[in-house]
Scaffold this motif. Structure first.
Motif, PDB file in Angstrom:
ATOM      1  N   LEU A   1       0.067  23.743 -18.035  1.00 39.71           N
ATOM      2  CA  LEU A   1      -0.264  25.050 -17.640  1.00 39.71           C
ATOM      3  C   LEU A   1       0.484  25.238 -16.262  1.00 39.71           C
ATOM      4  N   ARG A   2       0.818  24.157 -15.606  1.00 40.02           N
ATOM      5  CA  ARG A   2       1.508  24.628 -14.353  1.00 40.02           C
ATOM      6  C   ARG A   2       0.637  25.451 -13.529  1.00 40.02           C
ATOM      7  N   LEU A   3      -0.578  24.952 -13.357  1.00 40.10           N
ATOM      8  CA  LEU A   3      -1.253  26.066 -12.205  1.00 40.10           C
ATOM      9  C   LEU A   3      -1.870  25.026 -11.312  1.00 40.10           C
TER      10      LEU A   3
ATOM     11  N   CYS B   1      -0.325  28.239  -6.868  1.00 45.40           N
ATOM     12  CA  CYS B   1       1.176  27.793  -7.285  1.00 45.40           C
ATOM     13  C   CYS B   1       1.360  27.097  -8.405  1.00 45.40           C
ATOM     14  N   SER B   2       2.522  26.647  -8.965  1.00 45.60           N
ATOM     15  CA  SER B   2       2.648  25.791 -10.222  1.00 45.60           C
ATOM     16  C   SER B   2       2.357  24.273  -9.827  1.00 45.60           C
ATOM     17  N   GLY B   3       1.145  24.061  -9.388  1.00 43.71           N
ATOM     18  CA  GLY B   3       0.795  22.598  -9.090  1.00 43.71           C
ATOM     19  C   GLY B   3       0.968  21.959  -7.963  1.00 43.71           C
ATOM     20  N   VAL B   4       0.708  20.627  -7.548  1.00 49.03           N
ATOM     21  CA  VAL B   4       1.056  19.885  -6.453  1.00 49.03           C
ATOM     22  C   VAL B   4       2.418  20.189  -6.381  1.00 49.03           C
ATOM     23  N   ALA B   5       2.859  19.919  -7.252  1.00 50.55           N
ATOM     24  CA  ALA B   5       4.594  19.608  -7.204  1.00 50.55           C
ATOM     25  C   ALA B   5       5.072  20.989  -6.550  1.00 50.55           C
ATOM     26  N   GLN B   6       4.888  22.049  -6.805  1.00 50.88           N
ATOM     27  CA  GLN B   6       5.291  23.377  -6.161  1.00 50.88           C
ATOM     28  C   GLN B   6       4.517  23.368  -4.585  1.00 50.88           C
TER      29      GLN B   6
ATOM     30  N   GLN C   1      -6.753   6.855  -3.779  1.00 54.64           N
ATOM     31  CA  GLN C   1      -5.212   6.836  -3.269  1.00 54.64           C
ATOM     32  C   GLN C   1      -4.451   6.571  -4.752  1.00 54.64           C
ATOM     33  N   PHE C   2      -3.167   6.982  -4.889  1.00 55.80           N
ATOM     34  CA  PHE C   2      -2.203   6.811  -5.954  1.00 55.80           C
ATOM     35  C   PHE C   2      -1.212   5.906  -5.397  1.00 55.80           C
ATOM     36  N   PRO C   3      -1.310   4.593  -5.999  1.00 53.94           N
ATOM     37  CA  PRO C   3      -1.821   4.227  -7.372  1.00 53.94           C
ATOM     38  C   PRO C   3      -2.926   3.122  -7.230  1.00 53.94           C
TER      39      PRO C   3
ATOM     40  N   GLY D   1      -4.027  20.778  -4.872  1.00 54.64           N
ATOM     41  CA  GLY D   1      -4.715  20.175  -6.184  1.00 54.64           C
ATOM     42  C   GLY D   1      -4.051  21.297  -7.418  1.00 54.64           C
ATOM     43  N   SER D   2      -4.683  20.893  -8.681  1.00 53.31           N
ATOM     44  CA  SER D   2      -4.253  21.623  -9.762  1.00 53.31           C
ATOM     45  C   SER D   2      -4.829  21.264 -10.705  1.00 53.31           C
ATOM     46  N   VAL D   3      -4.709  21.887 -12.045  1.00 50.69           N
ATOM     47  CA  VAL D   3      -5.482  21.869 -13.296  1.00 50.69           C
ATOM     48  C   VAL D   3      -4.856  20.498 -14.140  1.00 50.69           C
ATOM     49  N   SER D   4      -3.719  20.070 -13.604  1.00 52.50           N
ATOM     50  CA  SER D   4      -3.055  19.153 -14.357  1.00 52.50           C
ATOM     51  C   SER D   4      -3.852  17.967 -15.136  1.00 52.50           C
ATOM     52  N   LYS D   5      -4.954  17.652 -14.137  1.00 51.85           N
ATOM     53  CA  LYS D   5      -5.851  16.599 -14.718  1.00 51.85           C
ATOM     54  C   LYS D   5      -6.915  17.111 -15.550  1.00 51.85           C
TER      55      LYS D   5
ATOM     56  N   GLY E   1       2.706   4.378  -3.453  1.00 53.99           N
ATOM     57  CA  GLY E   1       2.413   5.662  -3.674  1.00 53.99           C
ATOM     58  C   GLY E   1       3.158   6.263  -4.607  1.00 53.99           C
ATOM     59  N   SER E   2       2.685   7.746  -4.822  1.00 55.80           N
ATOM     60  CA  SER E   2       3.476   8.417  -6.023  1.00 55.80           C
ATOM     61  C   SER E   2       4.855   8.712  -5.971  1.00 55.80           C
ATOM     62  N   PRO E   3       5.612   8.336  -7.103  1.00 57.86           N
ATOM     63  CA  PRO E   3       7.142   8.591  -6.832  1.00 57.86           C
ATOM     64  C   PRO E   3       7.394   9.829  -6.851  1.00 57.86           C
ATOM     65  N   GLU E   4       6.638  10.858  -7.246  1.00 55.42           N
ATOM     66  CA  GLU E   4       6.789  12.233  -7.269  1.00 55.42           C
ATOM     67  C   GLU E   4       6.753  12.618  -5.623  1.00 55.42           C
ATOM     68  N   HIS E   5       5.863  12.152  -4.902  1.00 54.52           N
ATOM     69  CA  HIS E   5       5.946  12.799  -3.631  1.00 54.52           C
ATOM     70  C   HIS E   5       7.479  12.647  -2.745  1.00 54.52           C
ATOM     71  N   GLY E   6       7.919  11.122  -2.954  1.00 55.43           N
ATOM     72  CA  GLY E   6       9.105  10.999  -2.287  1.00 55.43           C
ATOM     73  C   GLY E   6      10.041  12.079  -2.843  1.00 55.43           C
TER      74      GLY E   6
ATOM     75  N   GLU F   1      -2.652  16.730   1.853  1.00 52.23           N
ATOM     76  CA  GLU F   1      -3.680  16.014   1.105  1.00 52.23           C
ATOM     77  C   GLU F   1      -3.354  16.227  -0.393  1.00 52.23           C
ATOM     78  N   ASP F   2      -3.077  15.217  -1.231  1.00 52.49           N
ATOM     79  CA  ASP F   2      -2.893  15.602  -2.669  1.00 52.49           C
ATOM     80  C   ASP F   2      -4.238  15.027  -3.304  1.00 52.49           C
ATOM     81  N   ASP F   3      -5.022  15.831  -3.712  1.00 52.35           N
ATOM     82  CA  ASP F   3      -6.285  15.955  -4.491  1.00 52.35           C
ATOM     83  C   ASP F   3      -6.072  15.874  -5.973  1.00 52.35           C
ATOM     84  N   TYR F   4      -5.087  14.852  -6.350  1.00 51.70           N
ATOM     85  CA  TYR F   4      -4.816  14.759  -7.750  1.00 51.70           C
ATOM     86  C   TYR F   4      -5.906  14.505  -8.857  1.00 51.70           C
ATOM     87  N   ASP F   5      -6.724  13.900  -8.416  1.00 51.19           N
ATOM     88  CA  ASP F   5      -7.796  13.509  -9.570  1.00 51.19           C
ATOM     89  C   ASP F   5      -9.174  13.531  -8.825  1.00 51.19           C
TER      90      ASP F   5
HETATM   91  C1  PLP Z   1      -0.128  11.529  -7.310  1.00 48.74           C
HETATM   92  C2  PLP Z   1       0.273  12.697  -8.046  1.00 48.74           C
HETATM   93  N1  PLP Z   1       0.214  14.147  -7.563  1.00 48.74           N
HETATM   94  C3  PLP Z   1       0.773  15.153  -7.921  1.00 48.74           C
HETATM   95  C4  PLP Z   1       1.465  15.036  -9.219  1.00 48.74           C
HETATM   96  C5  PLP Z   1       2.125  16.254  -9.654  1.00 48.74           C
HETATM   97  O1  PLP Z   1       0.934  17.221 -10.141  1.00 48.74           O
HETATM   98  P1  PLP Z   1       1.247  18.452 -10.633  1.00 48.74           P
HETATM   99  O2  PLP Z   1       1.205  18.521 -12.157  1.00 48.74           O
HETATM  100  O3  PLP Z   1      -0.153  19.320 -10.102  1.00 48.74           O
HETATM  101  O4  PLP Z   1       2.291  19.221 -10.072  1.00 48.74           O
HETATM  102  C6  PLP Z   1       1.640  13.859  -9.971  1.00 48.74           C
HETATM  103  C7  PLP Z   1       2.306  13.909 -11.021  1.00 48.74           C
HETATM  104  O5  PLP Z   1       2.586  12.838 -11.593  1.00 48.74           O
HETATM  105  C8  PLP Z   1       1.106  12.522  -9.319  1.00 48.74           C
HETATM  106  O6  PLP Z   1       1.238  11.522  -9.948  1.00 48.74           O
END
Ligand code: PLP
Length: 489
Positions: A337-339, A197-202, A270-272, A327-331, A225-230, A298-302
């Motif tokens: 790339l949105r992947l 998919c196009s990242g954790v966001a999707q 844990q973010f942050p 997870g994603s290639v974002s980091k 937590g991450s503002p994006e999750h909400g 589970e958001d394994d963002y980094d």
């Molecule tokens: C904790 C966390 N997870 C996920 C994302 C979004 O990641 P992705 O680029 O994989 O959609 C962000 C982006 O700001 C984030 O801060």
């Protein structure tokens, strides 16, 4: 309480005058929550009123339209339109290249101060160092390896591969990712249950809409937590519930009491806050999920970046039927790339794949094929090693700079990831003054309290400091500038 819309702030955006004025986002939040058809007008009215009443003091620099739109959860167009309208009316003033400022023709309720924008201390954007977390070093993107991968796949892919892709993703990529995630992160990754998919966001959007369709009403998010999750889950129609953390992970009682059956968490780093959840809390969370017939996202963002200790394996490996791993290639490569990927429990996989299909008919095939090539050729692992070396060096530069310029600071969350939490003694506070001093010399920082509901009363200045995208020289210079500004030099 829903964190969407009440989460990250632009307080770290440069303002040359902070005393007495609230950050823009706070006074604009009610307008952002207005019904969609009234939102633009409400935003303009709220901005106008805030300037008139002096709540936004003359000389205050407003956040960029992109940052404000993000923080308010509204479209960027609405913010741009509001800025333009108020510039036209004389409430705001726009200086080409340096931003939008309160001032101009309006007479404000507060004793007017001369509206001279702060002279930026560096050319261009005026930002000397932007320590806001979330961005990797984009200059480390492996352009040559990516170009080579693209050339190879273009030469080798049959015409049939250019048709609509399997909505789960290209088989070659799913196999490559499944093997990589199992090896690197301990994920139980059957390629048939892996969805590209196009990242954790999707991934969050897909999961949220499936849960909503199944009758879930809400989802728990970490506080802080991450503002994006909400925002992402709220956009699928779920209410989001703050669930408090302590230094081991989510606290059990509020989770149980919340009545929710789904949570999104970042247990490996844990973010942050940067903590790694304790084994006990991981176990508790999975037991809870089983007992309520619920799911854990589970958001394994980094998860790829570990410096001083063995990697903390993914939670998903402990119970693949209850955990949706994302997870994603974002980091590791680049967010542009949105992947990304999700590994989905058997019980959800069909619905998730069907959502993905109806959402976009599958992920772009050429990028998927290029990533598969990068992973199987070893290029992806090489890239991770390269980033790891650079980021460790930058983290050490940050620790040294904090130690030199802000003695007594404690730093946590340093073992992994792209940011740390710095807790500065109260003598450097209060937080708002600290951020104001930093902004006045072109240094952007974020306070920990911007990510959750807790408002500590001990006076310490708690910052979430991103370092991965900054060179050691910039890191050292940025912290020195802030220390000098605070000392009034
Ligand atoms: C904790 C966390 N997870 C996920 C994302 C979004 O990641 P992705 O680029 O994989 O959609 C962000 C982006 O700001 C984030 O801060």
């Amino acid at each position: 309480m829903t964190p969407s819309g009440t989460t990250s702030t632009t307080a770290a955006e440069p303002t040359n005058r902070t005393s007495g004025a609230q950050p823009a986002w706070e006074v604009l939040l009610p307008a952002a929550a207005a019904p969609a058809r009234r939102r633009g007008r409400a935003l303009q009215e709220a901005l106008r009123e805030a300037v008139r009443a002096g709540r936004l003091a003359s000389g205050t620099r407003l956040p960029s339209s992109r940052a404000l739109a993000q923080d308010l959860g509204v479209s960027r167009g609405l913010v741009t339109e509001a800025y333009e309208q108020l510039v036209a009316e004389g409430y705001l003033r726009s200086d080409r290249g340096s931003g939008t400022w309160v001032g101009g023709a309006v007479r404000t309720g507060r004793a007017a101060t001369p509206s001279v924008p702060h002279a930026p201390s560096a050319p261009g954007s005026g930002t000397v160092a932007d320590f806001r977390p979330g961005t990797p070093d984009l200059s480390l993107f492996p352009r040559a390896a990516w170009a080579a991968a693209q050339r190879t796949v273009l030469a080798e892919l049959p015409h049939s591969a250019l048709g609509y892709p399997d909505p789960r993703g290209l088989p070659a990529l799913r196999s490559a990712l499944a093997a990589m995630l199992s090896r690197r992160r301990g994920v139980v990754a059957d390629p048939d249950r892996l969805v590209v998919c196009s990242g954790v966001a999707q991934a969050a959007t897909l999961l949220g809409s499936v849960l909503r369709a199944r009758g879930h009403r809400d989802v728990g998010v970490e506080d802080p937590g991450s503002p994006e999750h909400g925002r992402l889950f709220a956009a699928t129609g779920l209410d989001t519930l703050w669930l408090p953390l302590d230094d081991e992970g989510l606290r059990p009682e509020p989770l149980t009491r919340s009545g929710t059956r789904a949570v999104v968490v970042t247990p490996s780093h844990q973010f942050p806050s940067g903590i790694a959840w304790s084994a006990e809390r991981r176990g508790m969370l999975l037991e809870w999920a089983r007992s309520v017939d619920g799911y854990v996202c589970e958001d394994d963002y980094d998860g790829d970046f570990r410096y001083d200790r063995a990697p903390v394996g993914a939670l998903q490996g402990l119970d693949p039927e209850r955990v949706v791993y994302t997870g994603s290639v974002s980091k590791s490569l680049a967010p542009g790339l949105r992947l990304g990927w999700m590994v989905v429990p058997e019980s959800l996989v069909e619905e998730v794949v069907e959502r993905k299909r109806t959402m976009d008919l599958g992920h772009p095939a050429l990028d998927q094929a290029a990533l598969a090539h990068l992973v199987t050729s070893g290029g992806y692992d090489r890239q991770l090693r390269r980033c790891q070396r650079a980021y460790r060096e930058r983290r050490d530069a940050l620790l040294a700079a904090l130690d030199e310029h802000f003695p007594g600071t404690t730093v946590t969350g340093i073992a992994a990831g792209l940011h740390v939490i710095a807790c500065l003694p109260a003598r450097y506070g209060p937080t708002r003054r600290f951020l104001g001093a930093a902004a006045s010399v072109g240094v952007a920082l974020r306070a920990l309290e911007e990510y959750g509901t807790a408002r500590p009363t001990d006076g310490a200045v708690r910052l979430v400091v991103g370092y991965a995208h900054l060179t050691p020289t910039t890191i050292a210079a940025g912290m020195r500038h802030v220390a000098e500004a605070l000392a009034g030099r």
